[in-house]
Design an enzyme around this catalytic site. Structure first.
Site, PDB file in Angstrom:
ATOM      1  N   GLN A 178      30.736   0.832  -8.568  1.00 21.61           N
ATOM      2  CA  GLN A 178      30.732  -0.468  -7.892  1.00 21.61           C
ATOM      3  C   GLN A 178      31.189  -0.362  -6.434  1.00 21.61           C
ATOM      4  O   GLN A 178      31.339  -1.385  -5.759  1.00 21.61           O
ATOM      5  CB  GLN A 178      31.641  -1.448  -8.644  1.00 21.61           C
ATOM      6  CG  GLN A 178      31.210  -1.730 -10.085  1.00 21.61           C
ATOM      7  CD  GLN A 178      29.905  -2.500 -10.192  1.00 21.61           C
ATOM      8  OE1 GLN A 178      29.442  -3.095  -9.225  1.00 21.61           O
ATOM      9  NE2 GLN A 178      29.319  -2.509 -11.380  1.00 21.61           N
ATOM     10  N   SER A 196      25.781   5.170 -10.164  1.00 18.14           N
ATOM     11  CA  SER A 196      24.469   4.890 -10.758  1.00 18.14           C
ATOM     12  C   SER A 196      23.518   4.333  -9.720  1.00 18.14           C
ATOM     13  O   SER A 196      23.908   3.502  -8.888  1.00 18.14           O
ATOM     14  CB  SER A 196      24.595   3.862 -11.895  1.00 18.14           C
ATOM     15  OG  SER A 196      24.958   4.463 -13.103  1.00 18.14           O
ATOM     16  N   HIS A 198      20.936   2.284 -10.179  1.00 13.07           N
ATOM     17  CA  HIS A 198      20.457   0.908 -10.382  1.00 13.07           C
ATOM     18  C   HIS A 198      21.426  -0.157  -9.869  1.00 13.07           C
ATOM     19  O   HIS A 198      21.096  -1.340  -9.863  1.00 13.07           O
ATOM     20  CB  HIS A 198      20.108   0.662 -11.856  1.00 13.07           C
ATOM     21  CG  HIS A 198      21.284   0.547 -12.766  1.00 13.07           C
ATOM     22  ND1 HIS A 198      21.753  -0.666 -13.210  1.00 13.07           N
ATOM     23  CD2 HIS A 198      22.067   1.483 -13.344  1.00 13.07           C
ATOM     24  CE1 HIS A 198      22.783  -0.464 -14.015  1.00 13.07           C
ATOM     25  NE2 HIS A 198      22.994   0.832 -14.108  1.00 13.07           N
ATOM     26  N   THR A 234      14.899  18.892 -17.872  1.00 12.83           N
ATOM     27  CA  THR A 234      13.900  18.995 -16.810  1.00 12.83           C
ATOM     28  C   THR A 234      14.300  18.100 -15.635  1.00 12.83           C
ATOM     29  O   THR A 234      14.578  16.917 -15.827  1.00 12.83           O
ATOM     30  CB  THR A 234      12.516  18.566 -17.336  1.00 12.83           C
ATOM     31  OG1 THR A 234      12.152  19.398 -18.437  1.00 12.83           O
ATOM     32  CG2 THR A 234      11.463  18.671 -16.243  1.00 12.83           C
ATOM     33  N   CYS A 320      28.326  -4.139 -20.182  1.00 17.49           N
ATOM     34  CA  CYS A 320      28.552  -3.117 -21.209  1.00 17.49           C
ATOM     35  C   CYS A 320      29.792  -3.405 -22.060  1.00 17.49           C
ATOM     36  O   CYS A 320      30.179  -2.598 -22.900  1.00 17.49           O
ATOM     37  CB  CYS A 320      28.693  -1.742 -20.561  1.00 17.49           C
ATOM     38  SG  CYS A 320      27.244  -1.243 -19.630  1.00 17.49           S
TER      39      CYS A 320
END
Length: 373
Positions: A178, A196, A198, A234, A320
């Site tokens: 954040q 993150s 997003h 990968t 979450c």
């Protein structure tokens, strides 16, 4: 639509999506393959990693790509616990942390580790004297969020690091999910840092763990070398490049965006303060991107759905979170009524003054309607 749930996730910037799509179509090779398509992808991967490193002022070798901050937090907590259990079994965190930290330390506690939660002062900052009392020669990790996701409180990372420096066998992990893109972040004050994509108008499914080069941890995911020996799989080149683009678009504008969002925050906060039945949970140490408050005589889910009917999107607690009671709010205000009625407005630099004015107007209409029931 008015979207004020940006701490949960943000809309993808069209330029980020364009980058993702371009890499998907023009760079099909696995960057670990030795043929020409693989070499071409490897060159782009290295370019993106070097650019991300410059934007965050870290070394390319310190970057570990993950699926997001939850994986990054798990990797640090479990990796340090596994690698250094011979040094000690003590970990310190706070009740302000994201569930990916809280649930992981609970798991480690079930495996025999001792977990302590440092006290939080009334202003939301961690109690540094209590940290000094808790930390000892058996402490192997201190895990603290730079800015927590519910109250938006910005911790004094430099002062925390000074205390940890007295214990050379103890590492410092900072969840900066954040914070990145909202405030200036200096990795020199940390040993590990998570984030993150997003949360900064990037794609879901890509994040970072920054780890100092001189620290070795055990892997969370095994399977051979990828972009690093510390995380197999990968290389997700389109996601890596999309993260580069998201950081490239937001990092240079951190200071200007902060000032702009402060204006939005003040308009909303001033409107909330006129209600006697609203308790403002955010403190003077909260960054302007998050406003947390409790409407004491209206159920938060009732209010949120009523606002949703007006095409306005806000939230209760972290997306979450697994409990009705906000442990973050309760750690500051030990009152069940306040902690079970918390609502979070989370702003972004993409929100507008017009949206804020409309929000205040509809907020007044909805709260007065619900109070009459």
């Amino acid at each position: 639509m008015i979207y004020f749930d940006n701490s949960a996730t943000t809309f993808v910037n069209p330029k980020v999506l364009e980058t993702f799509n371009k890499v998907c179509t023009e760079y099909p090779g696995n960057s670990n393959s030795i043929h020409s398509l693989g070499v071409k992808s490897k060159e782009l991967e290295e370019y993106a990693t070097e650019k991300i490193a410059r934007l965050l002022n870290v070394k390319p070798s310190e970057i570990i790509y993950t699926s997001g901050a939850s994986e990054s937090n798990n990797t640090v907590l479990k990796g340090v616990a596994s690698r250094y259990k011979n040094r000690g079994n003590h970990i310190i965190t706070t009740h302000l942390e994201h569930s990916s930290t809280i649930e992981t330390v609970k798991y480690l506690e079930s495996k025999g580790f001792i977990i302590d939660y440092v006290k939080i002062n009334k202003d939301g900052l961690i109690d540094l004297d209590n940290l000094k009392e808790l930390i000892n020669d058996k402490t192997i990790l201190v895990a603290i969020s730079y800015v927590d996701s519910e109250l938006g409180i910005k911790q004094n990372i430099k002062e925390i690091k000074k205390i940890i420096n007295n214990y050379p066998k103890c590492y410092f992990h900072v969840d900066a999910t954040q914070a990145i893109g909202k405030i200036k972040v200096d990795f020199n004050d940390m040993d590990f840092m998570s984030m993150s994509g997003h949360k900064i108008f990037g794609m879901k499914g890509i994040g970072l763990l920054i780890k100092k080069d001189n620290i070795v941890i055990d892997n969370l995911i095994h399977g051979g070398k990828s972009t690093t020996v510390y995380r197999s799989g990968t290389p997700a080149l389109p996601l890596i490049c999309s993260l580069m683009k998201a950081l490239e678009l937001i990092i240079p504008k951190v200071e200007d965006n902060y000032k702009y969002v402060e204006e939005l925050n003040n308009k909303i906060l001033n409107n909330l303060k006129k209600y006697d039945n609203i308790h403002i949970n955010s403190t003077s140490n909260s960054i302007p991107y998050i406003i947390n408050f409790s409407i004491l005589n209206i159920k938060p889910e009732t209010f949120i759905h009523a606002m949703e009917e007006e095409n306005i999107y806000i939230s209760t607690k972290s997306a979450c979170s697994t409990s009705d009671l906000s442990s973050s709010v309760y750690s500051l205000y030990p009152d069940n009524n306040i902690a079970t009625h918390s609502i979070r407005i989370s702003l972004s630099c993409k929100n507008t003054i017009e949206e804020v004015n409309k929000f205040n107007e509809i907020f007044d209409k909805v709260i007065n309607k619900l109070l009459l029931k």
